[in-house]
Motif scaffolding. Structure first.
Motif, mmCIF file in Angstrom:
data_model
loop_
_atom_site.group_PDB
_atom_site.id
_atom_site.type_symbol
_atom_site.label_atom_id
_atom_site.label_comp_id
_atom_site.label_asym_id
_atom_site.label_seq_id
_atom_site.Cartn_x
_atom_site.Cartn_y
_atom_site.Cartn_z
ATOM 1 N N TYR A 1 2.087 -0.990 7.824
ATOM 2 C CA TYR A 1 1.898 0.021 6.778
ATOM 3 C C TYR A 1 2.792 1.249 7.005
ATOM 4 C CZ TYR A 1 -2.327 -2.823 6.424
ATOM 5 O OH TYR A 1 -3.208 -3.875 6.325
ATOM 6 N N GLU B 1 0.098 10.525 10.311
ATOM 7 C CA GLU B 1 0.279 9.162 10.819
ATOM 8 C C GLU B 1 -0.749 8.863 11.914
ATOM 9 O OE1 GLU B 1 2.338 7.436 9.243
ATOM 10 O OE2 GLU B 1 3.982 8.720 8.569
ATOM 11 N N ARG C 1 -7.083 5.039 5.610
ATOM 12 C CA ARG C 1 -5.667 4.769 5.377
ATOM 13 C C ARG C 1 -5.403 4.918 3.882
ATOM 14 N NH1 ARG C 1 -3.745 0.005 4.350
ATOM 15 N NH2 ARG C 1 -5.355 -1.182 5.468
ATOM 16 N N THR D 1 5.518 -1.065 11.694
ATOM 17 C CA THR D 1 4.132 -1.499 11.577
ATOM 18 C C THR D 1 3.946 -2.124 10.202
ATOM 19 O OG1 THR D 1 3.334 0.612 10.698
ATOM 20 C CG2 THR D 1 3.353 0.362 13.097
ATOM 21 N N ASP E 1 -5.585 1.064 12.198
ATOM 22 C CA ASP E 1 -4.256 0.661 11.739
ATOM 23 C C ASP E 1 -3.212 1.752 11.951
ATOM 24 O OD1 ASP E 1 -5.307 -1.734 10.845
ATOM 25 O OD2 ASP E 1 -5.489 -1.079 8.757
ATOM 26 N N ASN F 1 -9.616 0.864 9.058
ATOM 27 C CA ASN F 1 -8.977 1.617 7.973
ATOM 28 C C ASN F 1 -9.876 2.558 7.189
ATOM 29 O OD1 ASN F 1 -10.446 -0.095 6.107
ATOM 30 N ND2 ASN F 1 -8.885 -1.666 6.478
ATOM 31 N N GLY G 1 -3.610 3.549 1.710
ATOM 32 C CA GLY G 1 -3.623 2.356 0.883
ATOM 33 C C GLY G 1 -5.019 1.881 0.539
ATOM 34 N N THR H 1 0.407 3.626 11.196
ATOM 35 C CA THR H 1 1.195 3.814 9.972
ATOM 36 C C THR H 1 2.590 4.356 10.268
ATOM 37 O OG1 THR H 1 0.160 5.990 9.665
ATOM 38 C CG2 THR H 1 -0.810 4.132 8.477
ATOM 39 N N THR I 1 4.750 2.888 5.100
ATOM 40 C CA THR I 1 4.872 3.842 3.988
ATOM 41 C C THR I 1 3.561 4.563 3.705
ATOM 42 O OG1 THR I 1 4.336 2.152 2.321
ATOM 43 C CG2 THR I 1 6.660 2.422 2.925
ATOM 44 N N GLU I 2 2.522 4.279 4.476
ATOM 45 C CA GLU I 2 1.221 4.904 4.256
ATOM 46 C C GLU I 2 0.957 5.986 5.300
ATOM 47 O OE1 GLU I 2 -2.030 2.234 3.623
ATOM 48 O OE2 GLU I 2 -0.789 0.748 2.585
#
Length: 290
Positions: A128, A156, A66, A126, A120, A84, A68, A122, A130-131
């Motif tokens: 996250y 995504e 991910r 959710t 996770d 992640n 982030g 995205t 913006t990730e």
């Protein structure tokens, strides 16, 4: 006159040139759709060029993560996290250029990683949104020179709203005027996707031949030992109930929540074996309750 032709022997040193990674891709640029309660194979790809020869490339590996989290926190096996980070994935020659000849400079590489169902998400609504999910590809040559490139545009991981639920509610043998008090029959919702869950509940009247017990005589609650009188009557229209099943974070320990049920046999009910249908549908929960 005499003439002499002199011959000088010359030597040349061929310098090592570091490999160059390009054309990095995740899942061919498409969003990742996970599979309930199991893994999904995701393909990573890149081109590696080495001007000393593509056969000078000794290893190519990739990490999927991910955004982030980032590559710096996902470049060793000790950083693996099925939610992640999938680190140090071995890649092999495959695709458009297979490096058949030592005079070739470039080779295509692909890597396959099994992503868990609870990775996770995205997409929208959710934690996250913006990730994205990205990968970095690292190439090493026979002289230990390296080059690492991160994919330019990530993809995504989509929300997977998936669940298991216990299949039946058996109220047992009750007499007229009797109920399950406190509510003592349970259904269990298990999160088998990558989001937190609430539930929508609805049902039909229970019937025995031409006789019935109204659906509202069934009651439910989210706490153990709830008195029948304090339960919520089941209706015929789907109603969202804040079950708040947490997002599963480990494939060996899926998150669950119970609902407790009971039935009152109203006065005047004809003796018989009554049955009906209750519908339980899981819906994405509010992210604050994941």
């Amino acid at each position: 006159d005499r003439y002499y032709l002199l011959h000088n022997n010359s030597s040349y040193a061929v310098n090592n040139i570091a490999p160059v990674v390009s054309a990095v891709a995740v899942n061919a640029g498409s969003d990742i759709t996970l599979t309930e309660n199991t893994t999904t194979s995701v393909t990573l790809a890149a081109t590696v060029t080495d001007n000393n020869s593509c056969q000078d490339i000794s290893a190519v590996e990739s990490s999927l993560y991910r955004s982030g989290v980032g590559y710096a926190a996902c470049d060793t096996n000790g950083e693996d996290n099925d939610n992640n980070c999938y680190a140090v994935i071995t890649c092999a020659v495959g695709g458009g250029n297979t490096c058949d000849d030592a005079t070739d400079a470039s080779a295509s590489y692909t890597c396959s990683v099994s992503v868990q169902y609870h990775a996770d998400p995205t997409d929208s609504a959710t934690i996250y949104p913006t990730e994205t999910w990205k990968d970095s590809v690292k190439a090493t040559d026979n002289n230990s020179a390296t080059h690492t490139v991160e994919v330019t545009t990530g993809v995504e991981v989509l929300s997977l709203i998936a669940y298991d639920v216990s299949s039946s509610i058996a109220y047992g043998t009750l007499s007229v005027g009797q109920s399950n008090d406190p509510l003592d029959k349970t259904t269990t919702v298990t999160a088998t996707g990558n989001v937190g869950l609430d539930q929508e509940l609805s049902g039909l009247n229970m019937t025995s031949g031409g006789n019935n017990i109204a659906v509202a005589n069934q009651k439910y609650a989210l706490a153990v030992s709830t008195a029948y009188a304090s339960g919520t009557s089941l209706g015929g229209t789907p109603t969202e109930v804040e079950l708040n099943v947490l997002k599963t974070t480990s494939s060996g320990s899926a998150q669950t929540k119970n609902t407790w049920w009971g039935l009152l046999i109203p006065n005047g009910t004809v003796a018989g074996t009554y049955s009906g249908t209750n519908t339980i549908v899981a819906v994405k929960g509010e992210i604050g309750n994941w």
